[in-house]
Enzyme design. Sequence first.
Site, PDB file in Angstrom:
ATOM      1  N   GLY A 280       0.869  -1.411   0.084  1.00  0.00           N
ATOM      2  CA  GLY A 280       0.015   0.067  -0.115  1.00  0.00           C
ATOM      3  C   GLY A 280       1.033   1.228   0.101  1.00  0.00           C
ATOM      4  N   GLY A 281       0.010   2.492  -0.283  1.00  0.00           N
ATOM      5  CA  GLY A 281       0.946   3.608  -0.389  1.00  0.00           C
ATOM      6  C   GLY A 281       1.086   4.213   1.008  1.00  0.00           C
ATOM      7  CB  ALA A 282       2.512   7.357   2.218  1.00  0.00           C
ATOM      8  NE  ARG A 283       0.690   8.819   8.111  1.00  0.00           N
ATOM      9  CZ  ARG A 283       0.816   8.648   9.499  1.00  0.00           C
ATOM     10  NH1 ARG A 283       0.541   7.817  10.132  1.00  0.00           N
ATOM     11  NH2 ARG A 283       1.626   9.467  10.032  1.00  0.00           N
ATOM     12  CG  HIS A 322       2.918   2.017  13.496  1.00  0.00           C
ATOM     13  ND1 HIS A 322       2.188   1.248  12.755  1.00  0.00           N
ATOM     14  CD2 HIS A 322       3.476   3.124  13.002  1.00  0.00           C
ATOM     15  CE1 HIS A 322       2.189   1.844  11.601  1.00  0.00           C
ATOM     16  NE2 HIS A 322       2.814   2.891  11.660  1.00  0.00           N
TER      17      HIS A 322
END
Length: 446
Positions: A280-283, A322
Amino acid sequence: MEVVLLGTGAADGWPNPFCTCASCRIMLERGEIRSQTAGLVDDVLLLDCGPEVPRAAMHAGRTLSGVRHLLLTHAHPDHVGPLALLMRSWVAREQPLDVIGPPEALDLCRDWVGPDDPVRWIPVAPGDALTVGEYGVRVLPAAHRVHRDGDSVLYEVAAGGRKMLWATDTGPLDAVQLGSVRDARYDTVFLEETFGDLAEHEPDHLDLVSFPRALAALRGVGAVVDGTDVIAVHLGHHNPVDLPDRLRPWGVRIVPDGTVVTVGDGALGSSAPRRTLVLGGARAGKSTHAQRLLSDRDDVTYVATGAPARGDAEWAARIAGHRASRPDTWRTVETDDLVGVLHSATGPLLVDCLGAWLTRRIDTHGAWDDEQSWAAVQSDVDGLVSALRRVRVPVVVVSNEVGSGVVPATASGRRFRDALGRLNTAVAAECESVVLVVAGRPLPLR
């Protein structure tokens, strides 16, 4: 034991007939209609009997004429539809019927029985054990209530060397409730999952956050073991339409109304993939999705591959976020020695992420501007892929999908983009499951 699931829906079913949300509209268009949850065991024993159950039996091609034992879990109206008892009396049933359940549930039924209908009322409470025909039944505590604590129960039903748990309705089980099923090693578990992605609700039902934690707790006490067929029931319209994909990593399945489940046929249970790559991409939500895949386990090691913050406040805040999102029982290891971690692992791993790992390997070998040093980086990549191929525990690996954006302005940036793309391709080839997360939505690629 053969269980016909006459319904698998929540009180209002799925879809809700008065709702126009996306979930309800899509399920209606698909023709996937779920009625109130109930199970018919060997055509003899009925688990719950909401108002939709008699007609649901007809749709499933079954008659209720052979039912001799009705087990009610609690007095909520989707579990007790007393009109069924009146319908039974109209055809002059001569066979006796045991109606078993908490006193409040029985009280709702007493006025619906014909004067000559041979019905025996058997009130029960958590902790009771009784023989019902050919079945051994244990009455278990539920994390659910109608008017008072203890007025809702779960049932363990055993016969022919097989054993099942009927766990609806309930919220997360506490230590005492879990103790009642310790070492039960059920063949089949029917576990409620009412609220899907809705987090704000009363604590006496499960959702897609609390459901895997409840499953982990059942595994922790030996109630759910390898080979247990876990089926989610009591499904409401707050669930996503891709619910099977959400449940599959936890070894859980859903089935349509009318499905026949053979207790003890563990081969029918959903098997979770051993290796999963989440891209996936950022955020985009890739880390959230990766954690969700293993949220039914208490023994996860979270492998953080990023470099220490070293005075970078924004990076430190991201790391803290996280950590706060992970279950307290998970262990965190901060390292870029992924080969060593994969070789020594004895429990599930979550590796987050390959982009940070590759960055540190390039730093270690000074390869950003040194073409000759890339051979050492490639050797590290080959070692990682080989270790992933041989791993014997569940592994979820997170990586960035960086090839869809603008072309990096620097030679080192382009080299990193290309190297990560090749690394993702090599890791994907070793994984049984590959998922691309876009705008928080997981899109299965394999």
